[in-house]
Scaffold this motif. Sequence first.
Motif, short mmCIF file in Angstrom:
data_model
loop_
_atom_site.label_atom_id
_atom_site.label_comp_id
_atom_site.label_asym_id
_atom_site.label_seq_id
_atom_site.Cartn_x
_atom_site.Cartn_y
_atom_site.Cartn_z
N ILE A 166 11.89 -9.97 4.76
CA ILE A 166 11.36 -8.59 4.73
C ILE A 166 11.94 -7.85 3.53
O ILE A 166 11.23 -7.15 2.80
CB ILE A 166 11.70 -7.85 6.03
N ILE A 167 13.25 -8.00 3.30
CA ILE A 167 13.91 -7.32 2.18
C ILE A 167 13.31 -7.77 0.85
O ILE A 167 13.06 -6.95 -0.05
CB ILE A 167 15.43 -7.60 2.22
N GLN A 168 13.05 -9.05 0.73
CA GLN A 168 12.47 -9.56 -0.52
C GLN A 168 11.08 -8.96 -0.77
O GLN A 168 10.73 -8.65 -1.92
CB GLN A 168 12.38 -11.09 -0.48
N ILE A 169 10.30 -8.81 0.28
CA ILE A 169 8.98 -8.19 0.14
C ILE A 169 9.14 -6.74 -0.31
O ILE A 169 8.43 -6.27 -1.21
CB ILE A 169 8.21 -8.27 1.47
N LEU A 170 10.08 -6.02 0.29
CA LEU A 170 10.31 -4.62 -0.09
C LEU A 170 10.82 -4.52 -1.52
O LEU A 170 10.42 -3.62 -2.27
CB LEU A 170 11.32 -3.99 0.88
N ARG A 171 11.68 -5.45 -1.92
CA ARG A 171 12.23 -5.41 -3.29
C ARG A 171 11.18 -5.72 -4.33
O ARG A 171 11.32 -5.34 -5.49
CB ARG A 171 13.39 -6.41 -3.41
N SER A 172 10.13 -6.40 -3.93
CA SER A 172 9.05 -6.68 -4.88
C SER A 172 8.22 -5.43 -5.16
O SER A 172 7.50 -5.37 -6.15
CB SER A 172 8.13 -7.78 -4.32
N ALA A 173 8.34 -4.42 -4.28
CA ALA A 173 7.57 -3.19 -4.44
C ALA A 173 8.42 -1.99 -4.84
O ALA A 173 7.92 -1.05 -5.45
CB ALA A 173 6.82 -2.86 -3.14
N LEU A 198 16.08 1.34 -1.68
CA LEU A 198 16.14 0.53 -0.46
C LEU A 198 17.56 0.53 0.09
O LEU A 198 18.51 0.26 -0.64
CB LEU A 198 15.69 -0.90 -0.75
N HIS A 199 17.71 0.85 1.37
CA HIS A 199 19.03 0.87 2.00
C HIS A 199 18.94 0.10 3.31
O HIS A 199 18.07 0.37 4.14
CB HIS A 199 19.47 2.31 2.27
N VAL A 200 19.83 -0.87 3.50
CA VAL A 200 19.83 -1.71 4.69
C VAL A 200 21.11 -1.46 5.49
O VAL A 200 22.21 -1.48 4.94
CB VAL A 200 19.73 -3.21 4.33
N ILE A 201 20.94 -1.22 6.77
CA ILE A 201 22.07 -0.97 7.67
C ILE A 201 22.04 -1.98 8.81
O ILE A 201 20.99 -2.20 9.42
CB ILE A 201 22.01 0.45 8.27
N ARG A 243 0.81 -1.21 0.00
CA ARG A 243 0.00 0.00 0.00
C ARG A 243 0.86 1.27 0.00
O ARG A 243 0.51 2.27 -0.60
CB ARG A 243 -0.92 -0.01 1.21
N ILE A 244 1.99 1.20 0.70
CA ILE A 244 2.89 2.37 0.73
C ILE A 244 3.42 2.65 -0.66
O ILE A 244 3.47 3.80 -1.10
CB ILE A 244 4.05 2.13 1.71
N ALA A 245 3.80 1.59 -1.36
CA ALA A 245 4.35 1.77 -2.71
C ALA A 245 3.32 2.39 -3.64
O ALA A 245 3.67 3.18 -4.53
CB ALA A 245 4.82 0.42 -3.25
N LEU A 264 16.05 0.31 6.22
CA LEU A 264 15.83 -0.83 7.11
C LEU A 264 17.08 -1.05 7.97
O LEU A 264 18.16 -1.26 7.44
CB LEU A 264 15.53 -2.09 6.29
N VAL A 265 16.91 -0.97 9.28
CA VAL A 265 18.01 -1.20 10.22
C VAL A 265 17.81 -2.56 10.87
O VAL A 265 16.75 -2.83 11.45
CB VAL A 265 18.07 -0.11 11.30
N VAL A 266 18.80 -3.43 10.74
CA VAL A 266 18.72 -4.77 11.31
C VAL A 266 19.69 -4.90 12.47
O VAL A 266 20.63 -4.12 12.61
CB VAL A 266 18.99 -5.85 10.24
#
Length: 226
Positions: free
Chosen positions: A63-70, A76-79, A1-3, A13-15
């Motif tokens: 989670i990253i895969q879901i974000l990459r699909s949108a 997308l930046h992951v830290i 929905r955000i996309a 995304l901070v892990v």
Amino acid sequence: RIAALIPKAKILLVVRNQPSLLLSRYSEYLLAGGKSDFDKFVFALMGESGEGNRYFQNFYFEIIQILRSAYPDAQLHVIAQEQLLRHTAETERELFKFLALGDPIVIKKGFLSVRKSLSYSGMLLLRHVNRWLIQTPSIAGSPPKGRVPLFVYRNLVRVLRALDHIVLAQFSRGASVLLTAERRNSLLQCFRSDNLKLQQYLAVDLSKFGYLEPTSESVRLSTGRD
């Protein structure tokens, strides 16, 4: 929905390695009126009882895969939190570049500006207080219900946090004492497959940050993003 609403949004995304993250969550749980011991808390959070929410909270690569699909990878930046703590200046530069920020962010320091987990003694003390005062812990952000008015309980928690920060933490063992070798290994095994994929995606040896046990497999990194 955000996309759909914000297609050009930048996602940060901070892990954090899961054993350390669960310790922090346990501290937050106690501060919100929780009464369970650490093992029972982890058992519930990991999806073995109750509604189970571990999938979206702790499996980072999923989670990253879901974000990459949108969103495209450029948005997308992951830290890794551990990387930010150990290599602050370099990680900040990458973050500023991703967010297109010209000036560095001034980070406030001090007790009132830092979210600090309870010490082991602080956790034990607050858990006993909660078992005496709280009838129903906070659930999904709702306030806890107890034997005293909510404002009294919240002020008591503030006092206990200050006591823990100023006194107890100086003498107590750290909360990491809850993570016995058996508990840590169990958690690492649970997330191993996902963390290996995360390691490949970040192209960083995550064993040195506590996501994986150090093995020859964990240091064979890919330079790609797939």
